[in-house]
Design an enzyme around this catalytic site. Structure first.
Site, PDB file in Angstrom:
ATOM      1  N   GLY A   1       6.226   8.664   1.288  1.00 12.47           N
ATOM      2  CA  GLY A   1       6.165   7.529   0.371  1.00 12.47           C
ATOM      3  C   GLY A   1       6.830   6.255   0.851  1.00 12.47           C
TER       4      GLY A   1
ATOM      5  N   GLY B   1       3.840   9.618   6.076  1.00 11.99           N
ATOM      6  CA  GLY B   1       2.512   9.367   6.622  1.00 11.99           C
ATOM      7  C   GLY B   1       2.353   7.887   6.892  1.00 11.99           C
ATOM      8  N   ARG B   2       2.234   7.135   5.812  1.00  4.13           N
ATOM      9  CA  ARG B   2       2.013   5.692   5.903  1.00  4.13           C
ATOM     10  C   ARG B   2       3.041   4.990   6.798  1.00  4.13           C
ATOM     11  NH1 ARG B   2      -0.499   3.049   1.607  1.00  4.13           N
ATOM     12  NH2 ARG B   2       0.159   4.757   0.265  1.00  4.13           N
TER      13      ARG B   2
ATOM     14  N   TYR C   1      -7.294   0.393  -5.115  1.00  2.08           N
ATOM     15  CA  TYR C   1      -5.936   0.089  -5.597  1.00  2.08           C
ATOM     16  C   TYR C   1      -5.661  -1.415  -5.686  1.00  2.08           C
ATOM     17  CZ  TYR C   1      -5.297   4.736  -3.331  1.00  2.08           C
ATOM     18  OH  TYR C   1      -5.415   6.025  -2.893  1.00  2.08           O
TER      19      TYR C   1
ATOM     20  N   CYS D   1     -23.701  -1.788  -1.478  1.00  3.42           N
ATOM     21  CA  CYS D   1     -24.334  -2.276  -2.703  1.00  3.42           C
ATOM     22  C   CYS D   1     -23.442  -2.064  -3.926  1.00  3.42           C
ATOM     23  CB  CYS D   1     -25.653  -1.549  -2.898  1.00  3.42           C
ATOM     24  SG  CYS D   1     -26.713  -1.748  -1.486  1.00  3.42           S
TER      25      CYS D   1
ATOM     26  N   TYR E   1      -4.649   5.856   5.475  1.00  3.69           N
ATOM     27  CA  TYR E   1      -5.608   5.909   4.364  1.00  3.69           C
ATOM     28  C   TYR E   1      -6.796   4.966   4.588  1.00  3.69           C
ATOM     29  CZ  TYR E   1      -1.517   8.228   2.486  1.00  3.69           C
ATOM     30  OH  TYR E   1      -0.444   9.068   2.332  1.00  3.69           O
TER      31      TYR E   1
END
Ligand SMILES: *Cc1c(COP(=O)(O)O)cnc(C)c1O
Length: 434
Positions: free
Chosen positions: A239, A275-276, A316, A355, A384
């Site tokens: 996080g 991760g991020r 988001y 579209c 992500y």
């Protein structure tokens, strides 16, 4: 800190001009910097060194097997949330003992697969799951190591879709029920409760939630030990936020400041699942401008990357810095602050070919004038991005390149049209008859 820099009016990834890579491999394309990846892993390893943590790179963030291999080679374990991610980690050469497995919906097949590969620990999210894992472990003659995932019921701290530690979300065991659930499995032959797990949400730009999480972890671990569970591990999840807009993220040491004293006090081994923080700023998405137009008083840049390549803005309302890869004479470096207009920018919307009106990478953004073929870089796209990509609109998934110094390797080829229908060519409809 990353290794994407403008030099002589050109954007470089480490020692290679990004436009050279786009020319050779086409667009849209994800370009990752090896040095940036390793730098961020090292930052965490250094900040938390005192606790000798087990750092488990979160595979869902960017599961490319070559990125997983780089992580493993630099001492990382893996955090997985599905059998497929477990497969990726194993294929990258990880041993089961370096893998922790979270997720609210593990299937029996996945539990078998993880146990047969000696997964280090399951992060368990419900009582029913706990008993299911215990029964399967027993049937295999194994003992499953478990961390109970606790929902610590903290105040909101990030986007509602990625906040995993407020009351009422699907994750973890309610903090009020954890001890009852644990009491029910004291002495269970298939279960060893070894820790608790708190993944608070993502991205988090303040250390305060970790301080609050640690505060709540202490009495739970003490009570579990009193019940007879020999608790050895505290898993604080991932996080840790990164720079998306400006320089808004905290260094790893800011989180360590609160987490380390708790680990010491509890005499536990620390597990982290970043991760991020590791891969987010290590990747960019490069696209080419197809057309520009004005519509309803708005300026549109239509380029060849879309929501199927990077869904974060759509999903988001995330902000990603975007700028041209090459800087024609008279244009400036990307601004420190995208909210401020400068002499050569005007408000534009960066959209893709899909579209849907929701298909955009940036809305109402001050950007310089571009034209057909102009290359654009969308920054902080390493996390992500590719892992949430899809084939929507039968778009072929982008290629991925890893750069180390002056060398570049294609680590995932661009999908072909044949790839799009390959899994459907398992049958024909002759069985229906006339
Ligand atoms: C998504 C996730 C992570 C990684 O989060 P980051 O913000 O990318 O560090 C870690 N642990 C769990 C359980 C997750 O679901």
């Amino acid at each position: 800190m990353d290794h994407f820099h403008y030099r002589n009016q050109k954007l470089y990834c480490e020692e290679i001009p990004v436009s050279d890579l786009a020319k050779e491999y086409g667009t849209p394309i994800f370009i990752y910097s090896y040095a940036t990846l390793v730098h961020h892993l090292n930052q965490l390893q250094t900040a938390f060194a005192e606790a000798k943590p087990l750092i488990c790179y979160s595979v869902k963030t960017n599961g490319n097997i070559h990125i997983c291999r780089v992580m493993r080679e630099h001492g990382s374990g893996f955090d997985v949330t599905s059998g497929g991610e477990m497969y990726r980690a194993l294929a990258a050469g990880a041993s089961g003992e370096s893998i922790v497995y979270a997720g609210v919906g593990k299937t029996d097949e996945e539990i078998h697969f993880a146990l047969q590969n000696d997964v280090f620990m399951f992060n368990v999210e419900s009582e029913e799951e706990l008993h299911t894992i215990g029964a399967i472990a027993q049937s295999l003659g194994k003992v499953a190591s478990i961390a109970l995932r606790v929902n610590p019921d903290l105040p909101p701290k990030t986007h509602v879709k990625t906040d995993t530690s407020v009351k009422g979300v699907k994750f973890g065991l309610d903090i009020e029920t954890v001890l009852d659930v644990a009491r029910g499995v004291v002495g269970h032959p298939g279960i060893a409760i070894k820790g608790i797990h708190l993944h608070l949400g993502s991205p988090i730009l303040s250390a305060e939630p970790y301080r609050l999480g640690c505060e709540k972890a202490i009495p739970i671990i003490q009570s579990l030990r009193e019940q007879g569970h020999p608790i050895t591990h505290l898993n604080m999840g991932g996080g840790f936020g990164i720079h998306y807009k400006k320089q808004e993220a905290l260094p790893a040491s800011a989180f360590a400041e609160f987490i380390l004293p708790t680990v010491k006090k509890l005499n536990c081994q620390l597990i982290l699942e970043p991760g991020r923080f590791i891969v987010g700023n290590a990747g960019i998405l490069v696209s080419s401008v197809l057309f520009t137009k004005e519509s309803g008083g708005k300026n549109y840049i239509i380029q060849d990357a879309a929501m199927n390549d990077l869904i974060r803005p759509t999903l988001y309302d995330s902000f990603h810095r975007i700028w041209t890869v090459d800087l024609p004479a008279g244009t400036n470096l990307p601004p420190q602050d995208y909210e401020v207009q400068n002499s050569d920018t005007f408000l534009q919307n960066v959209v893709g070919p899909v579209c849907e009106s929701g298909d955009f990478l940036a809305k109402d953004r001050f950007l310089p004038k571009v034209s057909r073929g102009t290359l654009l870089a969308t920054f902080s796209a390493g996390a992500y991005g590719m892992s949430m990509s899809s084939n929507y609109n039968a778009r072929r998934r982008a290629a991925e390149i890893l750069v180390k110094g002056d060398k570049a390797i294609l680590i995932r080829r661009r999908e072909t049209y044949a790839d799009l229908i390959a899994a459907e060519e398992c049958c024909n409809l002759d069985g229906f008859g006339e």
